[in-house]
Design an enzyme around this catalytic site. Sequence first.
Site, PDB file in Angstrom:
ATOM      1  N   CYS A   1       6.410  -2.872  10.664  1.00  0.00           N
ATOM      2  CA  CYS A   1       7.438  -3.906  10.649  1.00  0.00           C
ATOM      3  C   CYS A   1       6.836  -5.220  10.132  1.00  0.00           C
ATOM      4  O   CYS A   1       5.642  -5.322   9.915  1.00  0.00           O
ATOM      5  CB  CYS A   1       7.999  -4.113  12.045  1.00  0.00           C
ATOM      6  SG  CYS A   1       6.810  -4.791  13.208  1.00  0.00           S
TER       7      CYS A   1
ATOM      8  N   ALA B   1       3.925  -6.528  12.021  1.00  0.00           N
ATOM      9  CA  ALA B   1       2.681  -5.821  11.707  1.00  0.00           C
ATOM     10  C   ALA B   1       2.066  -6.369  10.425  1.00  0.00           C
ATOM     11  O   ALA B   1       0.844  -6.526  10.326  1.00  0.00           O
ATOM     12  CB  ALA B   1       2.944  -4.329  11.561  1.00  0.00           C
TER      13      ALA B   1
ATOM     14  N   HIS C   1       3.974  -9.546   5.007  1.00  0.00           N
ATOM     15  CA  HIS C   1       2.920 -10.135   4.172  1.00  0.00           C
ATOM     16  C   HIS C   1       3.462 -11.374   3.468  1.00  0.00           C
ATOM     17  O   HIS C   1       2.804 -12.402   3.399  1.00  0.00           O
ATOM     18  CB  HIS C   1       2.435  -9.152   3.105  1.00  0.00           C
ATOM     19  CG  HIS C   1       1.979  -7.832   3.631  1.00  0.00           C
ATOM     20  ND1 HIS C   1       2.204  -6.662   2.967  1.00  0.00           N
ATOM     21  CD2 HIS C   1       1.319  -7.508   4.762  1.00  0.00           C
ATOM     22  CE1 HIS C   1       1.687  -5.666   3.655  1.00  0.00           C
ATOM     23  NE2 HIS C   1       1.152  -6.139   4.754  1.00  0.00           N
TER      24      HIS C   1
END
Lengths: 75, 490
Positions: free
Chosen positions: B62, B65, B195
């Site tokens: 997700c 994460a 990210h």
Amino acid sequence: MANIMIRQNGAGGLVFYLPKRDLEASIESIEFDTPEKWGGELKLDNGGSYYIDPVARPARLPISVRARRLGAAED
Amino acid sequence: MAALTREATEALIAEVLEVYPEKARKDRAKHLMINDKTLESSKKCITSNRKSLPGVMTMRGCAYAGSKGVVWGPIKDMISISHGPIGCGQYARAGRRNYYVGTTGVDAFCEINFTSDFQEKDIVFGGDKKLAKLIDEIEMLFPLNKGISVQSECPIGLIGDDIEAVAKKAAATIGKPVVPVRCEGFRGVSQSLGHHIANDSVRDWILSNRDGQAFETTPYDVAILGDYNIGGDAWASRILLEQMGLRVVAQWSGDGTLAEMENTPKVKLNLLHCYRSMNYISRHMEEKYGIPWLEYNFFGPTKIAESLRKIASFFDDKIKEGAERVIAQHKEMMDAVIAKYRPRLEGKKVMLYVGGLRPRHVVGAYEDLGMEVVGTGYEFAHNDDYDRTIKDMGDATLIYDDVTGYEFEEFVKACKPDLIGSGIKEKYVFHKMGVPFRQLHSWDYSGPYHGVDGFAIFARDMDMTLNNPCWSKLTPPWVKNNEAALKQAA
């Protein structure tokens, strides 16, 4: 309207990047490409096209500009 | 068995997809392709970065994460608070083996789980007060921290807490950066958006902190981006760069510090290892500071030499000579590694299914060992990753995006690879099927795999796994039952 970034790739061609959708595509043609007037319609290699307001050619790339979507290339 | 032909691969995909209902089959077919090296763009062949189908087993993570686990977590002198219920922080804690130098709990904090441990009352009344108190407590208990990031878990976005306000106030009080990161797990389709969010928060809160401040530069300053020092990877990469005469100013973010990140705008070249997780910040630095960026690959001697030369081409002759010297210096050792392991691994087939950069980057290292990658795929890649993958993979090999548990098993049964490289969720399935397996997310508790030192370990690990005598001794329970039934019938 979307924020896009135009940069130059290693071969000297222009690359279109749409951060919001992580979309990277090379620009096949740009409508105006003179020092005074740069921009207009961008045709992408993925079939899409975007329009940016013509400005004086930027001294340095990459540059972030606002663009309007003309033809969608839905991936 | 040789690799499958194009027709056979097509038939395999059709066969595997047959069990799905029509709608699902149509959707999944778009995520599978057969490689064709002549293609310039992956666009027409593969669809990526789409929501996983309900009802299939996906291996994705997700946004939390992606942000806490990948980008922010490894920064050693910052404290990343997992803001929300305790589970996310606990299960994301130190699992990725991002090594660092420092004393945990004193001046390094990667392995500690800092969490606001949300309870029902925090959901009902909001958690902002708790967060403010938590930051005060951290400051009191761990005064050597250089900054704090607040990593939101799902409930923060759902209840609409204003973590930005808390962060701003706390930053003014403690005089250190406090970064609110809106990486709630429900955002996006996979960790990939995490990210991006993390990169954007670094851009907005960290990157320009030292603009205008003096910094002693050299013409050879570079930064390593997108190397998370898994099992010491970044160190193995850094050594090579320093040997060729470059000065590594920053490591993002494995064994990296806040000061390094703040100094990165002063470098001459950004070296990007994991394109997927750090291209955003590279693009930003290119635009704002005019720093060019370069993707490189430090897996296996062929790619290392190629990358070193590519990096050197940005600098003067001193560095170019340095690159040649480094390549020559390690040649003997690399040849010895290949001479030792290649005969044991030659001709073996590998299937990969990982994330980030590995599905294409490790292909070169396998090829150096005489192995062939017959299938590869990403959990959370975008089309630009597949554009790059097409060039690295052989013709008519399988490429799968966000592969489901079922599809992966069927592909393995048909392609019969000698080795699979994937994550922990797949590991035991394939162990039980009796197929040698390496966990390639965190190098199966080994590493480093980058660089010259890493290649020796990589080769040893592949040999150790593949040629382990245990595989022939395994009989899966369903085969065992079959044998028993046959005996009974006879």
